[in-house]
Design a protein around this motif. Sequence first.
Motif, PDB file in Angstrom:
ATOM      1  N   ASN A 168       0.823  -1.208   0.000  1.00  0.00           N
ATOM      2  CA  ASN A 168       0.000   0.000   0.000  1.00  0.00           C
ATOM      3  C   ASN A 168       0.855   1.255   0.000  1.00  0.00           C
ATOM      4  O   ASN A 168       0.517   2.240  -0.663  1.00  0.00           O
ATOM      5  CB  ASN A 168      -0.948  -0.003   1.197  1.00  0.00           C
ATOM      6  CG  ASN A 168      -2.077  -0.984   1.017  1.00  0.00           C
ATOM      7  OD1 ASN A 168      -2.632  -1.117  -0.066  1.00  0.00           O
ATOM      8  ND2 ASN A 168      -2.424  -1.688   2.075  1.00  0.00           N
ATOM      9  N   GLY A 169       1.974   1.234   0.712  1.00  0.00           N
ATOM     10  CA  GLY A 169       2.880   2.379   0.707  1.00  0.00           C
ATOM     11  C   GLY A 169       3.492   2.620  -0.661  1.00  0.00           C
ATOM     12  O   GLY A 169       3.579   3.758  -1.127  1.00  0.00           O
ATOM     13  N   LEU A 170       3.909   1.545  -1.318  1.00  0.00           N
ATOM     14  CA  LEU A 170       4.477   1.681  -2.656  1.00  0.00           C
ATOM     15  C   LEU A 170       3.429   2.163  -3.654  1.00  0.00           C
ATOM     16  O   LEU A 170       3.722   2.998  -4.521  1.00  0.00           O
ATOM     17  CB  LEU A 170       5.084   0.357  -3.123  1.00  0.00           C
ATOM     18  CG  LEU A 170       6.360  -0.098  -2.412  1.00  0.00           C
ATOM     19  CD1 LEU A 170       6.761  -1.495  -2.875  1.00  0.00           C
ATOM     20  CD2 LEU A 170       7.494   0.889  -2.631  1.00  0.00           C
ATOM     21  N   GLU A 171       2.210   1.664  -3.531  1.00  0.00           N
ATOM     22  CA  GLU A 171       1.128   2.114  -4.435  1.00  0.00           C
ATOM     23  C   GLU A 171       0.816   3.591  -4.213  1.00  0.00           C
ATOM     24  O   GLU A 171       0.607   4.331  -5.175  1.00  0.00           O
ATOM     25  CB  GLU A 171      -0.134   1.268  -4.246  1.00  0.00           C
ATOM     26  CG  GLU A 171      -0.075  -0.080  -4.905  1.00  0.00           C
ATOM     27  CD  GLU A 171      -0.058  -0.032  -6.427  1.00  0.00           C
ATOM     28  OE1 GLU A 171      -0.456   0.989  -7.027  1.00  0.00           O
ATOM     29  OE2 GLU A 171       0.352  -1.029  -7.026  1.00  0.00           O
ATOM     30  N   ALA A 172       0.778   4.017  -2.962  1.00  0.00           N
ATOM     31  CA  ALA A 172       0.531   5.439  -2.680  1.00  0.00           C
ATOM     32  C   ALA A 172       1.652   6.290  -3.264  1.00  0.00           C
ATOM     33  O   ALA A 172       1.398   7.315  -3.905  1.00  0.00           O
ATOM     34  CB  ALA A 172       0.414   5.663  -1.171  1.00  0.00           C
ATOM     35  N   ALA A 173       2.894   5.856  -3.072  1.00  0.00           N
ATOM     36  CA  ALA A 173       4.037   6.594  -3.613  1.00  0.00           C
ATOM     37  C   ALA A 173       3.955   6.656  -5.137  1.00  0.00           C
ATOM     38  O   ALA A 173       4.198   7.707  -5.742  1.00  0.00           O
ATOM     39  CB  ALA A 173       5.345   5.945  -3.169  1.00  0.00           C
ATOM     40  N   LYS A 174       3.592   5.553  -5.754  1.00  0.00           N
ATOM     41  CA  LYS A 174       3.481   5.509  -7.216  1.00  0.00           C
ATOM     42  C   LYS A 174       2.435   6.501  -7.715  1.00  0.00           C
ATOM     43  O   LYS A 174       2.629   7.171  -8.736  1.00  0.00           O
ATOM     44  CB  LYS A 174       3.123   4.099  -7.679  1.00  0.00           C
ATOM     45  CG  LYS A 174       2.966   3.967  -9.180  1.00  0.00           C
ATOM     46  CD  LYS A 174       2.532   2.558  -9.550  1.00  0.00           C
ATOM     47  CE  LYS A 174       2.215   2.489 -11.032  1.00  0.00           C
ATOM     48  NZ  LYS A 174       1.477   1.261 -11.362  1.00  0.00           N
ATOM     49  N   GLU A 175       1.326   6.622  -6.987  1.00  0.00           N
ATOM     50  CA  GLU A 175       0.273   7.549  -7.401  1.00  0.00           C
ATOM     51  C   GLU A 175       0.802   8.981  -7.448  1.00  0.00           C
ATOM     52  O   GLU A 175       0.515   9.729  -8.379  1.00  0.00           O
ATOM     53  CB  GLU A 175      -0.917   7.450  -6.454  1.00  0.00           C
ATOM     54  CG  GLU A 175      -2.097   8.276  -6.892  1.00  0.00           C
ATOM     55  CD  GLU A 175      -3.325   8.085  -6.037  1.00  0.00           C
ATOM     56  OE1 GLU A 175      -4.348   8.710  -6.373  1.00  0.00           O
ATOM     57  OE2 GLU A 175      -3.273   7.339  -5.032  1.00  0.00           O
TER      58      GLU A 175
END
Length: 118
Positions: A23-30
């Motif tokens: 979830n942290g990586l997905e948020a960062a990617k966004e």
Amino acid sequence: MAKAAVIILAGTDGHENLGRLANGLEAAKEFAENDDDDLKLVFDGAGTQWIPELEAEDNDYHDLYQTVRDDTAVCDYCSSAFGVEDAVADSGLVTLDDHDGHPSVRSLVDDDYEIITF
């Protein structure tokens, strides 16, 4: 324009920590996908243990990590405390030691970053 500092604190033990990493990586990617946004991704505490895992090309989250790697830094003190300092050094990632060997969260707040922890 958004300014976000995503801080990964979750270690590598347990399914729930894997979920926090993802979830942290997905948020960062966004944030990274939006050219107007300013992203800082920081691996701190037990989260530093993810660096050798994510650097491995066969890791399920390696490709996702690669999308935000240029915006990534690692806590200097914690990478040593959690025994991954050699892997962090080999990765070439920037280490942060602004406040007693750790990243300065206050500096991020002072620079108007929204702090998001996982």
